[in-house]
Design an enzyme around this catalytic site. Structure first.
Site, PDB file in Angstrom:
ATOM      1  N   CYS A   1      45.130  36.231  36.822  1.00  0.00           N
ATOM      2  CA  CYS A   1      44.758  35.631  38.107  1.00  0.00           C
ATOM      3  C   CYS A   1      45.986  35.249  38.941  1.00  0.00           C
ATOM      4  O   CYS A   1      46.659  36.115  39.481  1.00  0.00           O
ATOM      5  CB  CYS A   1      43.832  34.439  37.880  1.00  0.00           C
ATOM      6  SG  CYS A   1      42.866  33.984  39.352  1.00  0.00           S
TER       7      CYS A   1
ATOM      8  N   HIS B   1      39.249  36.017  33.407  1.00  0.00           N
ATOM      9  CA  HIS B   1      39.379  34.808  32.608  1.00  0.00           C
ATOM     10  C   HIS B   1      38.412  34.907  31.433  1.00  0.00           C
ATOM     11  O   HIS B   1      37.842  35.940  31.157  1.00  0.00           O
ATOM     12  CB  HIS B   1      39.005  33.578  33.448  1.00  0.00           C
ATOM     13  CG  HIS B   1      39.889  33.359  34.630  1.00  0.00           C
ATOM     14  ND1 HIS B   1      41.162  32.843  34.525  1.00  0.00           N
ATOM     15  CD2 HIS B   1      39.684  33.580  35.955  1.00  0.00           C
ATOM     16  CE1 HIS B   1      41.691  32.730  35.730  1.00  0.00           C
ATOM     17  NE2 HIS B   1      40.822  33.174  36.619  1.00  0.00           N
TER      18      HIS B   1
END
Length: 244
Positions: free
Chosen positions: A93, A189
């Site tokens: 991310c 994630h």
């Protein structure tokens, strides 16, 4: 044999359980009777990349990215040399974004490391939800959870995988993540690696080959529970899509 895992900036980048990726790498080495050392590398510390076999860098908010710029400038040249020398990296991310040239957050442009020829622009709509990828790196689908406002343009870089379910790098459902040498950058994630043991072993195999030579092979683990969880997610999402 020993593998040294550097956990980069856990004090600034540690959202959505991404520290679980470090624990997964360590545990899969321990299960194989290999030694694993985890080195937290906090903001401002000196980093000797020559001692590291894997660098794990997690997700972070825009504020954390802005705070990290000063520290990234210090380590940039050594980090780039590490990558070009075959160093293994998992960047998730915010970290994925900062491997690129810049992150445009409204009027503020956050300078990246420039290791990858990519860039990111923030949009008003967040892309949130489960993701399934088809990746040439592994045989099983890659699953995870995305939550990002950034749209990352990877240009001619190789994506981690084709999106089968979810939104991906730019929100169009085309491709997700990036792979460069022994680097994986991704928005997934979850954390990523416990759900995708083959991806974890891909990283470990390259770290071991770089340190000890190509002849080192990982012994097989059963991964029954991990693969069942992976398969259940893929089936559930596929059924939901068909039911629309």
């Amino acid at each position: 044999m020993k593998v040294t895992i550097g956990h980069l900036y856990p004090d600034l980048f540690n959202l959505y359980g991404d520290s679980g990726n470090v624990q997964c790498l360590k545990q899969r080495l321990v299960w194989r009777d290999m030694e694993a050392e985890v080195c937290p590398l906090c903001a401002g510390e000196e980093i000797d990349f020559g001692k590291l076999d894997i660098v794990v860098w997690g997700g972070g908010a825009d504020k954390g990215q802005a705070l990290a710029v000063e520290y990234l400038e210090r380590i940039g040249p050594e980090f780039r040399d590490y990558v070009e020398d075959g160093g293994v990296v998992l960047a998730v991310c915010g970290a994925f974004q900062l491997l690129g040239n810049y992150y445009q957050a409204g009027e503020e442009r956050i300078k990246g490391l420039g290791i990858l020829d990519i860039h990111t622009e923030r949009c008003d709509e967040r892309l949130v939800g489960n993701v399934v990828l088809e990746s040439p790196l592994v045989a099983t689908p890659v699953v995870g959870f995305e939550n990002h406002a950034g749209r990352t343009i990877i240009g001619d870089c190789t994506p981690l995988g084709k999106v089968l379910y979810g939104r991906g790098n730019t929100g169009d459902g085309g491709y997700e993540g990036v792979v460069y040498r022994n680097v994986i950058g991704t928005y997934l994630h979850g954390p990523l690696l416990p759900k995708n043991p083959e991806v974890c072993d891909w990283l470990l195999e390259r770290a071991l080959a770089r340190r000890y030579g190509e002849g080192v092979k990982l012994t097989e683990l059963s991964d029954e529970a991990e693969l069942r969880a992976n398969r259940n997610m893929v089936e559930r999402l596929s059924a939901g899509r068909k039911g629309r």
